[in-house]
Motif scaffolding. Sequence first.
Motif, PDB file in Angstrom:
ATOM      1  N   PHE A 148       1.540   0.930   0.914  1.00  5.50           N
ATOM      2  CA  PHE A 148       2.773   0.686   0.627  1.00  5.50           C
ATOM      3  C   PHE A 148       2.833   1.390  -0.907  1.00  5.50           C
ATOM      4  O   PHE A 148       2.037   1.005  -2.185  1.00  5.50           O
ATOM      5  CB  PHE A 148       2.882  -0.695  -0.226  1.00  5.50           C
ATOM      6  CG  PHE A 148       3.280  -1.036   1.480  1.00  5.50           C
ATOM      7  CD1 PHE A 148       4.021  -1.203   2.485  1.00  5.50           C
ATOM      8  CD2 PHE A 148       1.605  -1.996   1.888  1.00  5.50           C
ATOM      9  CE1 PHE A 148       3.331  -2.252   3.827  1.00  5.50           C
ATOM     10  CE2 PHE A 148       1.238  -2.874   3.169  1.00  5.50           C
ATOM     11  CZ  PHE A 148       2.654  -3.099   3.929  1.00  5.50           C
ATOM     12  N   GLU A 174     -11.145 -12.302   2.635  1.00  2.00           N
ATOM     13  CA  GLU A 174     -10.513 -12.492   1.185  1.00  2.00           C
ATOM     14  C   GLU A 174      -9.190 -12.209   1.588  1.00  2.00           C
ATOM     15  O   GLU A 174      -8.533 -11.928   2.158  1.00  2.00           O
ATOM     16  CB  GLU A 174     -11.173 -11.273   0.814  1.00  2.00           C
ATOM     17  CG  GLU A 174     -10.491 -10.684   0.354  1.00  2.00           C
ATOM     18  CD  GLU A 174     -10.951  -9.377  -0.817  1.00  2.00           C
ATOM     19  OE1 GLU A 174     -11.372  -9.626  -1.280  1.00  2.00           O
ATOM     20  OE2 GLU A 174     -10.700  -7.850   0.087  1.00  2.00           O
ATOM     21  N   ASN A 175      -8.314 -13.346   0.258  1.00  2.00           N
ATOM     22  CA  ASN A 175      -7.060 -13.261   0.469  1.00  2.00           C
ATOM     23  C   ASN A 175      -6.576 -11.900   0.589  1.00  2.00           C
ATOM     24  O   ASN A 175      -6.818 -11.596  -0.839  1.00  2.00           O
ATOM     25  CB  ASN A 175      -6.582 -13.888  -0.277  1.00  2.00           C
ATOM     26  CG  ASN A 175      -6.020 -15.392   0.072  1.00  2.00           C
ATOM     27  OD1 ASN A 175      -6.614 -16.383  -0.522  1.00  2.00           O
ATOM     28  ND2 ASN A 175      -5.631 -15.932   1.382  1.00  2.00           N
ATOM     29  N   GLY A 176      -5.763 -11.510   1.251  1.00  2.00           N
ATOM     30  CA  GLY A 176      -5.190 -10.504   0.264  1.00  2.00           C
ATOM     31  C   GLY A 176      -5.860  -8.909   0.943  1.00  2.00           C
ATOM     32  O   GLY A 176      -5.537  -7.720   0.378  1.00  2.00           O
ATOM     33  N   GLY A 177      -6.951  -8.943   1.600  1.00  2.00           N
ATOM     34  CA  GLY A 177      -7.423  -8.032   2.461  1.00  2.00           C
ATOM     35  C   GLY A 177      -7.427  -7.102   3.028  1.00  2.00           C
ATOM     36  O   GLY A 177      -8.236  -6.584   3.607  1.00  2.00           O
ATOM     37  N   GLY A 178      -5.925  -7.723   4.091  1.00  2.00           N
ATOM     38  CA  GLY A 178      -5.741  -6.500   4.865  1.00  2.00           C
ATOM     39  C   GLY A 178      -5.759  -7.183   6.269  1.00  2.00           C
ATOM     40  O   GLY A 178      -5.221  -6.280   7.096  1.00  2.00           O
ATOM     41  N   THR A 185      -2.251  -6.913   7.790  1.00  2.00           N
ATOM     42  CA  THR A 185      -1.564  -5.924   7.549  1.00  2.00           C
ATOM     43  C   THR A 185      -2.327  -5.384   9.035  1.00  2.00           C
ATOM     44  O   THR A 185      -2.002  -4.298  10.085  1.00  2.00           O
ATOM     45  CB  THR A 185      -2.084  -4.520   6.125  1.00  2.00           C
ATOM     46  OG1 THR A 185      -1.629  -6.097   4.993  1.00  2.00           O
ATOM     47  CG2 THR A 185      -1.556  -3.515   6.318  1.00  2.00           C
ATOM     48  N   GLU A 224      -3.553 -16.996  11.905  1.00  2.00           N
ATOM     49  CA  GLU A 224      -3.612 -18.199  10.966  1.00  2.00           C
ATOM     50  C   GLU A 224      -3.309 -19.319  11.535  1.00  2.00           C
ATOM     51  O   GLU A 224      -2.360 -20.351  11.320  1.00  2.00           O
ATOM     52  CB  GLU A 224      -3.047 -18.054  10.128  1.00  2.00           C
ATOM     53  CG  GLU A 224      -3.525 -17.095   8.692  1.00  2.00           C
ATOM     54  CD  GLU A 224      -3.596 -17.598   7.019  1.00  2.00           C
ATOM     55  OE1 GLU A 224      -3.355 -18.588   6.465  1.00  2.00           O
ATOM     56  OE2 GLU A 224      -3.748 -16.446   6.426  1.00  2.00           O
ATOM     57  N   HIS A 262      -8.641 -18.354   8.228  1.00  2.00           N
ATOM     58  CA  HIS A 262      -9.651 -18.645   7.291  1.00  2.00           C
ATOM     59  C   HIS A 262     -10.997 -20.087   7.205  1.00  2.00           C
ATOM     60  O   HIS A 262     -11.821 -19.959   6.728  1.00  2.00           O
ATOM     61  CB  HIS A 262      -9.271 -18.889   6.030  1.00  2.00           C
ATOM     62  CG  HIS A 262      -8.721 -17.812   4.852  1.00  2.00           C
ATOM     63  ND1 HIS A 262      -9.009 -17.112   4.112  1.00  2.00           N
ATOM     64  CD2 HIS A 262      -6.884 -17.869   5.037  1.00  2.00           C
ATOM     65  CE1 HIS A 262      -8.235 -16.120   3.937  1.00  2.00           C
ATOM     66  NE2 HIS A 262      -6.177 -16.062   4.119  1.00  2.00           N
ATOM     67  N   HIS A 278      -9.655  -4.173   1.627  1.00  2.00           N
ATOM     68  CA  HIS A 278      -8.732  -3.544   2.499  1.00  2.00           C
ATOM     69  C   HIS A 278      -9.462  -2.907   3.536  1.00  2.00           C
ATOM     70  O   HIS A 278      -9.234  -1.561   3.792  1.00  2.00           O
ATOM     71  CB  HIS A 278      -7.480  -2.719   1.297  1.00  2.00           C
ATOM     72  CG  HIS A 278      -7.474  -4.012  -0.120  1.00  2.00           C
ATOM     73  ND1 HIS A 278      -6.465  -4.050   0.261  1.00  2.00           N
ATOM     74  CD2 HIS A 278      -7.547  -3.588  -0.456  1.00  2.00           C
ATOM     75  CE1 HIS A 278      -6.067  -4.766  -0.547  1.00  2.00           C
ATOM     76  NE2 HIS A 278      -6.749  -4.306  -1.579  1.00  2.00           N
TER      77      HIS A 278
HETATM   78  N1  LIG Z   1       5.289  -5.008   2.633  1.00  2.00           N
HETATM   79  C1  LIG Z   1       4.590  -5.171   1.264  1.00  2.00           C
HETATM   80  N2  LIG Z   1       5.159  -4.150   0.720  1.00  2.00           N
HETATM   81  C2  LIG Z   1       3.897  -3.822  -0.257  1.00  2.00           C
HETATM   82  N3  LIG Z   1       2.727  -4.592  -0.321  1.00  2.00           N
HETATM   83  C3  LIG Z   1       2.453  -5.386   0.977  1.00  2.00           C
HETATM   84  C4  LIG Z   1       3.578  -5.536   2.111  1.00  2.00           C
HETATM   85  N4  LIG Z   1       2.455  -6.511   2.822  1.00  2.00           N
HETATM   86  C5  LIG Z   1       1.526  -6.321   2.977  1.00  2.00           C
HETATM   87  N5  LIG Z   1       1.457  -5.693   0.981  1.00  2.00           N
HETATM   88  C6  LIG Z   1      -0.138  -6.171   0.380  1.00  2.00           C
HETATM   89  O1  LIG Z   1      -1.408  -5.994   1.169  1.00  2.00           O
HETATM   90  C7  LIG Z   1      -2.205  -6.551   1.145  1.00  2.00           C
HETATM   91  C8  LIG Z   1      -2.609  -7.481   2.311  1.00  2.00           C
HETATM   92  O2  LIG Z   1      -2.118  -8.022   2.678  1.00  2.00           O
HETATM   93  P1  LIG Z   1      -2.471  -8.638   4.334  1.00  2.00           P
HETATM   94  O3  LIG Z   1      -1.170  -9.616   4.597  1.00  2.00           O
HETATM   95  O4  LIG Z   1      -2.638  -8.108   4.804  1.00  2.00           O
HETATM   96  O5  LIG Z   1      -3.738 -10.067   3.652  1.00  2.00           O
HETATM   97  P2  LIG Z   1      -4.885 -10.900   3.649  1.00  2.00           P
HETATM   98  O6  LIG Z   1      -5.830 -10.589   4.705  1.00  2.00           O
HETATM   99  O7  LIG Z   1      -3.790 -11.748   5.504  1.00  2.00           O
HETATM  100  O8  LIG Z   1      -4.439 -12.009   3.401  1.00  2.00           O
HETATM  101  P3  LIG Z   1      -4.158 -14.051   3.157  1.00  2.00           P
HETATM  102  O9  LIG Z   1      -5.627 -14.451   3.582  1.00  2.00           O
HETATM  103  O10 LIG Z   1      -3.792 -14.034   2.421  1.00  2.00           O
HETATM  104  O11 LIG Z   1      -2.802 -13.999   4.157  1.00  2.00           O
HETATM  105  C9  LIG Z   1      -2.280  -7.774  -0.148  1.00  2.00           C
HETATM  106  O12 LIG Z   1      -1.958  -7.201  -0.699  1.00  2.00           O
HETATM  107  C10 LIG Z   1      -0.170  -7.876   0.268  1.00  2.00           C
HETATM  108  O13 LIG Z   1       0.551  -7.871  -0.438  1.00  2.00           O
END
Ligand SMILES: Nc1ncnc2c1ncn2[C@@H]1O[C@H](COP(=O)(O)OP(=O)(O)OP(=O)(O)O)[C@@H](O)[C@H]1O
Length: 228
Positions: free
Chosen positions: A13, A36-40, A43, A160, A189, A206
């Motif tokens: 992004f 981890e949170n935000g790890g991807g 995505t 989740e 988690h 990521h």
């Molecule tokens: N549409 C978007 N625009 C900008 N950043 C994004 C977008 N979608 C996701 N992100 C960023 O990409 C990163 C990965 O997000 P993702 O939702 O895949 O994490 P996750 O591992 O599922 O986290 P969690 O355990 O917190 O749900 C995060 O920092 C998130 O803010």
Amino acid sequence: MPVIRFDQACVRFDEFTALEPTTLELKEQRIAIIGENGGGKSTLVRLINGLGAPSSGRVEFDGLDLAKQAKQVRKQVGFVFSDPENQIVMPTVADDIAFSLRRFKLPAEQRKQRVQEILRRFGLEQLQDQSPHVLSGGQKHLLALAAVLVIDPKLIVADEPTTLLDLRNRDRLRQIFSTLDQQLIVVTHDLEFVEDFDRAICLHNHRVAADGPPKDVIAQYKEFIGHE
Ligand SMILES: Nc1ncnc2c1ncn2[C@@H]1O[C@H](COP(=O)(O)OP(=O)(O)OP(=O)(O)O)[C@@H](O)[C@H]1O
């Protein structure tokens, strides 16, 4: 089992990389995505049915290229979101499940039977005439799953799924998952929930940081985050 292939799939992004170039072949029946949170994690799984597109690289589901054949893939992949509210579309629980069957030209009686069967399996019979919006968070989650399972997809992706569930419904879900013939990819988690899965993948910073039997991958994940 279907085979999902990631070939150097990467999600960016602007300057931010949510998923570094990732190459994976997923063909086990039950696969956990942890980390981890935000790890991807979200995505990554959103690429599997074209909810997200890679900035570069490719993703294939059973030989179908998501960039070109996402519509065909979506007929075979059921996706359960972390917020079940997003999936509610009809005024009653039973109608909401029946709505998933709209594309399958089933006779009314057969459709009703499929809906009743799944209501029973999920312990939702008593609630079938209720508005989905009055259900508790956990019941909504079960409904969202029921509405996905009723179409009998080849793959179920659940983001989740246990977050809102109490112990009884978590056990119910575990039981349902363990009896499914379909391929299942679960982002969670809830590490205990996926201990007996066939494979786990841990995303850290990521990228895929660990991949293998859940017990090993969970241990590595704990090391990454310095958990005792
Ligand atoms: N549409 C978007 N625009 C900008 N950043 C994004 C977008 N979608 C996701 N992100 C960023 O990409 C990163 C990965 O997000 P993702 O939702 O895949 O994490 P996750 O591992 O599922 O986290 P969690 O355990 O917190 O749900 C995060 O920092 C998130 O803010």
